[in-house]
Design a protein around this motif. Structure first.
Motif, PDB file in Angstrom:
ATOM      1  N   SER A  32      35.653  -8.198 -17.174  1.00  0.00           N
ATOM      2  CA  SER A  32      35.664  -7.730 -15.801  1.00  0.00           C
ATOM      3  C   SER A  32      36.101  -6.274 -15.757  1.00  0.00           C
ATOM      4  O   SER A  32      37.107  -5.905 -16.365  1.00  0.00           O
ATOM      5  N   GLU A  34      36.817  -2.993 -13.144  1.00  0.00           N
ATOM      6  CA  GLU A  34      37.076  -2.571 -11.776  1.00  0.00           C
ATOM      7  C   GLU A  34      36.958  -1.056 -11.670  1.00  0.00           C
ATOM      8  O   GLU A  34      37.311  -0.335 -12.621  1.00  0.00           O
ATOM      9  N   ASP A  54      24.104   1.834  -4.694  1.00  0.00           N
ATOM     10  CA  ASP A  54      24.360   0.707  -5.593  1.00  0.00           C
ATOM     11  C   ASP A  54      25.795   0.701  -6.093  1.00  0.00           C
ATOM     12  O   ASP A  54      26.341  -0.367  -6.407  1.00  0.00           O
ATOM     13  N   ARG A  57      27.458  -1.410  -3.630  1.00  0.00           N
ATOM     14  CA  ARG A  57      26.936  -2.772  -3.569  1.00  0.00           C
ATOM     15  C   ARG A  57      27.387  -3.614  -4.754  1.00  0.00           C
ATOM     16  O   ARG A  57      27.600  -4.826  -4.630  1.00  0.00           O
ATOM     17  N   TRP A  58      27.546  -2.986  -5.939  1.00  0.00           N
ATOM     18  CA  TRP A  58      27.895  -3.740  -7.147  1.00  0.00           C
ATOM     19  C   TRP A  58      29.395  -3.760  -7.404  1.00  0.00           C
ATOM     20  O   TRP A  58      29.847  -4.395  -8.369  1.00  0.00           O
ATOM     21  N   ARG A  59      30.169  -3.089  -6.550  1.00  0.00           N
ATOM     22  CA  ARG A  59      31.610  -3.081  -6.779  1.00  0.00           C
ATOM     23  C   ARG A  59      32.183  -4.494  -6.601  1.00  0.00           C
ATOM     24  O   ARG A  59      31.891  -5.180  -5.643  1.00  0.00           O
ATOM     25  N   SER A  61      31.573  -6.929  -8.856  1.00  0.00           N
ATOM     26  CA  SER A  61      30.747  -7.887  -9.577  1.00  0.00           C
ATOM     27  C   SER A  61      31.409  -8.272 -10.900  1.00  0.00           C
ATOM     28  O   SER A  61      31.906  -7.418 -11.639  1.00  0.00           O
ATOM     29  N   GLU A  62      31.402  -9.555 -11.243  1.00  0.00           N
ATOM     30  CA  GLU A  62      31.993 -10.028 -12.497  1.00  0.00           C
ATOM     31  C   GLU A  62      31.155  -9.620 -13.696  1.00  0.00           C
ATOM     32  O   GLU A  62      31.641  -9.633 -14.830  1.00  0.00           O
ATOM     33  N   ARG A  63      29.881  -9.274 -13.481  1.00  0.00           N
ATOM     34  CA  ARG A  63      29.008  -8.896 -14.600  1.00  0.00           C
ATOM     35  C   ARG A  63      29.037  -7.404 -14.909  1.00  0.00           C
ATOM     36  O   ARG A  63      28.322  -6.944 -15.786  1.00  0.00           O
ATOM     37  N   MET A  64      29.837  -6.649 -14.155  1.00  0.00           N
ATOM     38  CA  MET A  64      29.895  -5.206 -14.383  1.00  0.00           C
ATOM     39  C   MET A  64      30.636  -4.898 -15.680  1.00  0.00           C
ATOM     40  O   MET A  64      31.700  -5.449 -15.966  1.00  0.00           O
ATOM     41  N   GLN A  68      26.859  -0.601 -17.795  1.00  0.00           N
ATOM     42  CA  GLN A  68      26.187  -0.702 -16.499  1.00  0.00           C
ATOM     43  C   GLN A  68      26.770   0.281 -15.497  1.00  0.00           C
ATOM     44  O   GLN A  68      26.038   0.865 -14.686  1.00  0.00           O
TER      45      GLN A  68
END
Length: 593
Positions: A32, A34, A54, A57-59, A61-64, A68
């Motif tokens: 994870s 942050e 984006d 929008r992606w802040r 996300s567990e896949r970040m 990426q």
């Protein structure tokens, strides 16, 4: 010794395998990451970027992961350029930086610095129409000039993509709604010079062929004749297409009471533009209906009624209606016969009414016969006709009278409000005049005028001011021989509150009768506590008299509760009558207009 060596080797292998399995499992679990975004941009553009980038929008996300995140930072400047371009900024300066703020905790910081620059402005625009529209006729030239004058992105205007799309739609709509329902955009181009911050616009519309109306093609009729729909139709076969005409026909069908629903449309095939059939689909209402009801009014007391309606009398779509009403102070039996709406929007009807009233010591027995024509156009309703009224009057403590009048009349009503059931802004106006002459079956010569008005004005988000006014005059030598319907009394739920229904007028014996003059005014403030409930405070003033000298105002003040019921505002008021020095309860629904 040999056994120990083998055992040690086996243990070593197990340790290696265990470590490998743990690494494999760790590789399957995403790390994870942050990050926080610091956006340095003028306030006017902040919301646009925060809603669409984006990076926002992606802040969370567990896949970040770091790879990426760095890709999103590289993409951010191009996304910013695209979003700013929709608002007319084509030469922005953008800087994007990324750095770890707490590497051990997987936290990063991104800083976006955006200088949008100067917005691009329109320098020129070119609107052209091809197809049948471009016939060089004065009518087409005039319409093209009208379309160009309505063009919103004029030179000097900041270019925005939404405005550009709206401008194209509006230009196209001008053709779609009148004569050219198959029109389409041939080409559109916005040429941007980012160095000069300028935009040149060009729009070419293909009008297609000019369409004309054909005859009606009606579906869904089983109970009513096709002539009913044809009489409601304002469209003449062969005239140019206009969407407003289709909407008017649909509204007439829906308002006619004959149909539960109605849809009207027309094909727009460019290959067949002339005398195109008008497709009408209807769902019929039952032709006969019985109704029963009970009610209560603080003006006329408890009420019970029975109603009958036939929408297809003699299978000719004539509307017959009748009602019997029993109230504590009024009883009546009446009916009317209405012909279908004519092509010009008018409706003819005849009516008859027998009524007995007992109000403030005046007992009247009336018989009324009448004929009228009504016409509704938009927000205006006009009615004119002829009425014969004969009346027997009995007074408590005084001599009664018998009266008769044959009276032509004219009435006009304007309803200019934002909502008919729950008006918050606008006004209602009405006026009626009646005339009678002894030479034409009347017992007295007179000319009567009566006007009313209501004004609604919002005060803040929850407040509302309501102003009412009413004036009436009967020009005659005296009120003798004039039926009570043509004279004036006031007082009650929707006139001067704090007094009995029609309790203000001329005292004759121990009864109150009507006079030749009327004046009423009211000011009311309503504060809506919730979406449905409100509180009101009001001042009413008014009176009726037989001369202007005697027309002195009588006041009523009070407070009330308002509720937005399904049939209109429900009003419950307590009012104090300055003349009687008594409190009265008043209950009413809607506006009597």
């Amino acid at each position: 010794m040999r056994f120990s060596a083998l055992a040690g080797l086996a243990c070593g292998c197990c340790l290696v395998l265990l470590a490998t399995a743990q690494v494999a499992r760790a590789a399957d679990v995403p790390i994870s990451l942050e990050y926080e975004v610091t956006l340095q941009v003028p306030a006017a553009q902040r919301k646009l970027l925060e809603e669409h980038l984006d990076l926002y929008r992606w802040r969370g996300s567990e896949r970040m992961n770091e790879a990426q995140l760095r890709r999103l930072v590289r993409m951010a400047p191009q996304q910013v350029r695209e979003f700013l371009a929709t608002e007319g900024y084509f030469s922005p300066r953008i800087e994007a930086e990324i750095a770890p703020t707490a590497p051990k905790d997987g936290r990063w910081g991104i800083t976006l610095t955006v200088d949008p620059g100067e917005p691009a402005r329109v320098t020129t625009y070119d609107l052209q129409v091809t197809g049948a529209f471009a016939d060089g006729s004065p009518q087409s030239q005039a319409q093209l000039e009208k379309m160009r004058s309505a063009w919103s992105l004029r030179p000097g205007t900041v270019f925005r993509q939404d405005d550009w799309e709206a401008t194209k739609r509006n230009a196209l709509k001008a053709l779609l709604l009148n004569q050219y329902p198959a029109a389409s955009i041939g080409s559109s181009r916005a040429t941007v010079d980012p160095e000069a911050d300028t935009v040149e616009l060009q729009l070419i519309i293909d009008s297609g062929p000019a369409f004309t109306f054909g005859n009606l093609a009606i579906q869904g009729l089983n109970r009513y004749p096709a002539s009913l729909v044809q009489r409601l139709n304002p469209i003449v076969a062969g005239e140019p297409y206009a969407q407003a005409k289709l909407l008017e026909l649909q509204a007439r069908l829906q308002d006619s009471l004959y149909f539960a629903s109605a849809t009207v449309g027309m094909d727009s095939d460019p290959a067949q533009p002339l005398r195109v059939p008008i497709q009408v689909e209807v769902v019929e209402n039952p032709s006969q209906k019985f109704g029963f009801g009970i009610g209560m009014s603080t003006d006329t007391g408890a009420r019970g009624q029975m109603e009958y309606r036939d929408l297809n009398l003699f299978d000719r779509a004539w509307r017959l209606g009748g009602a019997i009403k029993f109230e504590q102070k009024r009883q009546s039996f009446g009916g009317d016969l209405q012909w279908p709406l004519a092509a010009d929007g008018s409706r003819d009807s005849i009516n008859a009414l027998a009524e007995r009233t007992d109000i403030e010591g005046e007992i009247t027995e009336k018989l009324s016969l009448g004929a009228k024509r009504s016409l509704i156009k938009g927000r205006t309703e006009t009615t004119y006709g002829l009425r014969y009224l004969t009346e027997r009057q009995m007074l408590a403590g005084a001599q009664g009278d018998n009266r008769a009048t044959l009276s032509p009349f004219y009435a006009w009503t304007l309803r200019n409000v934002d909502h008919l059931l729950y008006p918050t802004r606008g006004y209602l106006l009405s006026f009626q005049t009646d005339v009678a002459a002894r030479a034409l079956l009347s017992d007295q010569d007179f000319l009567r005028g009566h006007g009313r008005g209501v004004y609604f004005y919002p005060l803040g988000e929850r407040g509302q001011l309501i102003l009412r006014g009413e004036l009436g005059v009967v020009a005659a030598k005296s009120r003798d021989g004039i039926p009570s319907d043509y004279l004036f009394r006031t007082g009650g739920d929707q006139t001067v509150r704090g007094y009995t229904y029609q309790g203000l007028g001329i005292t004759e014996g121990s009864a109150v009768v009507g006079g030749r003059y009327l004046a009423v005014a009211s000011a009311e403030y309503v504060h809506w506590l919730t979406g449905q409930w409100g509180a009101a405070a009001f001042v009413d003033a008014g009176n009726a008299a037989d001369s202007l000298r005697e027309l002195t105002p009588t006041y009523g003040v009070g407070v009330g509760v308002r509720w937005k019921s399904p049939v209109g505002p429900l009003n419950l008021d307590i009012a104090y009558g300055e003349k009687t020095r008594e409190l009265r309860l008043h209950f009413s629904v809607g506006f009597g207009f």
